[in-house]
Motif scaffolding. Sequence first.
Motif, mmCIF file in Angstrom:
data_model
loop_
_atom_site.group_PDB
_atom_site.id
_atom_site.type_symbol
_atom_site.label_atom_id
_atom_site.label_comp_id
_atom_site.label_asym_id
_atom_site.label_seq_id
_atom_site.Cartn_x
_atom_site.Cartn_y
_atom_site.Cartn_z
ATOM 1 N N HIS A 156 28.633 -56.380 48.453
ATOM 2 C CA HIS A 156 29.317 -55.101 48.238
ATOM 3 C C HIS A 156 30.824 -55.307 48.334
ATOM 4 N N CYS A 157 31.571 -54.412 47.701
ATOM 5 C CA CYS A 157 33.037 -54.517 47.768
ATOM 6 C C CYS A 157 33.526 -54.435 49.211
ATOM 7 N N TYR A 158 32.832 -53.648 50.065
ATOM 8 C CA TYR A 158 33.310 -53.500 51.451
ATOM 9 C C TYR A 158 33.179 -54.792 52.252
ATOM 10 N N GLU A 159 32.471 -55.781 51.704
ATOM 11 C CA GLU A 159 32.375 -57.061 52.394
ATOM 12 C C GLU A 159 33.628 -57.910 52.170
ATOM 13 N N GLY A 160 34.571 -57.373 51.409
ATOM 14 C CA GLY A 160 35.860 -58.039 51.259
ATOM 15 C C GLY A 160 35.921 -59.003 50.092
ATOM 16 N N VAL A 161 34.943 -58.912 49.199
ATOM 17 C CA VAL A 161 34.965 -59.793 48.034
ATOM 18 C C VAL A 161 35.405 -58.992 46.808
ATOM 19 N N SER A 162 35.892 -59.696 45.827
ATOM 20 C CA SER A 162 36.396 -58.991 44.643
ATOM 21 C C SER A 162 35.229 -58.479 43.796
ATOM 22 N N LEU A 163 35.548 -57.567 42.940
ATOM 23 C CA LEU A 163 34.533 -57.021 42.049
ATOM 24 C C LEU A 163 33.958 -58.107 41.128
ATOM 25 N N ASP A 164 34.790 -59.085 40.811
ATOM 26 C CA ASP A 164 34.294 -60.192 39.987
ATOM 27 C C ASP A 164 33.133 -60.904 40.672
ATOM 28 N N ARG A 165 33.227 -61.012 42.008
ATOM 29 C CA ARG A 165 32.142 -61.676 42.770
ATOM 30 C C ARG A 165 30.917 -60.770 42.834
ATOM 31 N N VAL A 166 31.169 -59.469 43.035
ATOM 32 C CA VAL A 166 30.057 -58.510 43.145
ATOM 33 C C VAL A 166 29.226 -58.502 41.861
ATOM 34 N N THR A 167 29.915 -58.618 40.742
ATOM 35 C CA THR A 167 29.212 -58.518 39.449
ATOM 36 C C THR A 167 28.833 -59.884 38.877
ATOM 37 N N PHE A 168 29.255 -60.953 39.524
ATOM 38 C CA PHE A 168 29.012 -62.297 38.991
ATOM 39 C C PHE A 168 27.528 -62.550 38.646
ATOM 40 N N PRO A 169 26.599 -62.175 39.554
ATOM 41 C CA PRO A 169 25.185 -62.452 39.220
ATOM 42 C C PRO A 169 24.739 -61.810 37.909
ATOM 43 N N VAL A 170 25.324 -60.676 37.550
ATOM 44 C CA VAL A 170 24.926 -60.007 36.300
ATOM 45 C C VAL A 170 25.277 -60.906 35.105
ATOM 46 N N ARG A 171 26.423 -61.554 35.183
ATOM 47 C CA ARG A 171 26.819 -62.461 34.083
ATOM 48 C C ARG A 171 25.837 -63.623 33.973
ATOM 49 N N VAL A 172 25.399 -64.099 35.151
ATOM 50 C CA VAL A 172 24.450 -65.218 35.157
ATOM 51 C C VAL A 172 23.116 -64.773 34.556
ATOM 52 N N LEU A 173 22.667 -63.588 34.960
ATOM 53 C CA LEU A 173 21.397 -63.074 34.427
ATOM 54 C C LEU A 173 21.468 -62.979 32.910
ATOM 55 N N GLU A 174 22.578 -62.472 32.422
ATOM 56 C CA GLU A 174 22.711 -62.294 30.971
ATOM 57 C C GLU A 174 22.622 -63.640 30.258
ATOM 58 N N GLN A 175 23.278 -64.653 30.821
ATOM 59 C CA GLN A 175 23.250 -65.975 30.194
ATOM 60 C C GLN A 175 21.873 -66.627 30.284
ATOM 61 N N LEU A 176 21.078 -66.187 31.264
ATOM 62 C CA LEU A 176 19.712 -66.715 31.383
ATOM 63 C C LEU A 176 18.756 -66.043 30.395
ATOM 64 N N GLY A 177 19.220 -64.979 29.737
ATOM 65 C CA GLY A 177 18.381 -64.316 28.734
ATOM 66 C C GLY A 177 17.888 -62.941 29.136
ATOM 67 N N VAL A 178 18.352 -62.447 30.300
ATOM 68 C CA VAL A 178 17.873 -61.135 30.761
ATOM 69 C C VAL A 178 18.444 -60.029 29.875
ATOM 70 N N SER A 179 17.565 -59.175 29.382
ATOM 71 C CA SER A 179 18.028 -58.057 28.542
ATOM 72 C C SER A 179 17.695 -56.698 29.155
ATOM 73 N N THR A 180 16.883 -56.696 30.205
ATOM 74 C CA THR A 180 16.559 -55.448 30.902
ATOM 75 C C THR A 180 16.801 -55.635 32.389
ATOM 76 N N LEU A 181 17.625 -54.770 32.957
ATOM 77 C CA LEU A 181 17.985 -54.893 34.374
ATOM 78 C C LEU A 181 17.559 -53.636 35.121
ATOM 79 N N LEU A 182 16.765 -53.834 36.177
ATOM 80 C CA LEU A 182 16.340 -52.722 37.031
ATOM 81 C C LEU A 182 17.120 -52.833 38.334
#
Length: 270
Positions: free
Chosen positions: A86-112
């Motif tokens: 979470h952002c309140y943990e002191g990390v940037s938004l780029d870090r918070v959203t980083f896994p989403v970029r990885v999922l997309e590159q792995l082929g994920v097209s539906t995110l729950l």
Amino acid sequence: MFGTDIQAEVKIAVDEIRKQWRATPEIAVVLGTGLGAFVDGLNIEAVIPYSRLPGFCTSTAIGHAGELVCGRVGETPVLVLRGRTHCYEGVSLDRVTFPVRVLEQLGVSTLLVSCAAGGLSPAFQAGNFMVIEDHVDFLLHLNSATSGRSRSFTSTPYDEELNELICNIGREQNIPLNAGTYVSVTGPNYETRAEMRFYRRIADAIGMSTAPEVALASQLGMRVCGLATITNLCNPDALAIADGEDVAKVASQTEPNFRRLVLELIRQIS
Ligand code: HPA
């Protein structure tokens, strides 16, 4: 612009995951606070701690294990992010959203995407679920050059068809589901009475996550479904104590129903 450094980091993480799991997942689930037991409903094939994945942050929040679980629902390969930062943990938004970029590159097209949330709507009770129809993002995006909205949405970032499916599943399985608007705030403090009154005017549930991941996933072209577990009520006229431990406890009590909803949704869309 989305930096080449992050792109390179995404590639390293993707390569690492592919080394440990060969399937090509089209569906991924982000587990919110207290919902970690969901993975017991999968046939697990690999578990990769975030600490072994470059670019991923280990969550310090209660109820977030911090591991990527690779498995199957029936024959369908599914990736589960067991915990988020979470952002309140002191990390940037780029870090918070980083896994989403990885999922997309792995082929994920539906995110729950799931999360614990405070109930702003007077119609809600603790232990209910809310299907997220749209969100208000009150997280400050000042610390990110890449993760915010770079273009406008042409509709809500949440997929109406998936929302309808999950609402039908709720009806069939007798699991009460509400639908409404979620507001993301920075936290980690809970709301004052005046803030509750304010947020009640714009949303039905409130939490400290979700909007950034959803906004990015939608911008990357993924279909997104968001499910909030109402863990406590934000009633300005009947203030009640809420803390992270209670939120995680109530969320974990809702996990069996969450699992039924999400496993059935995965079966229906795969
Ligand atoms: N406020 C903000 N975030 C939350 C809450 C709340 O009451 N409950 C769970 N996450």
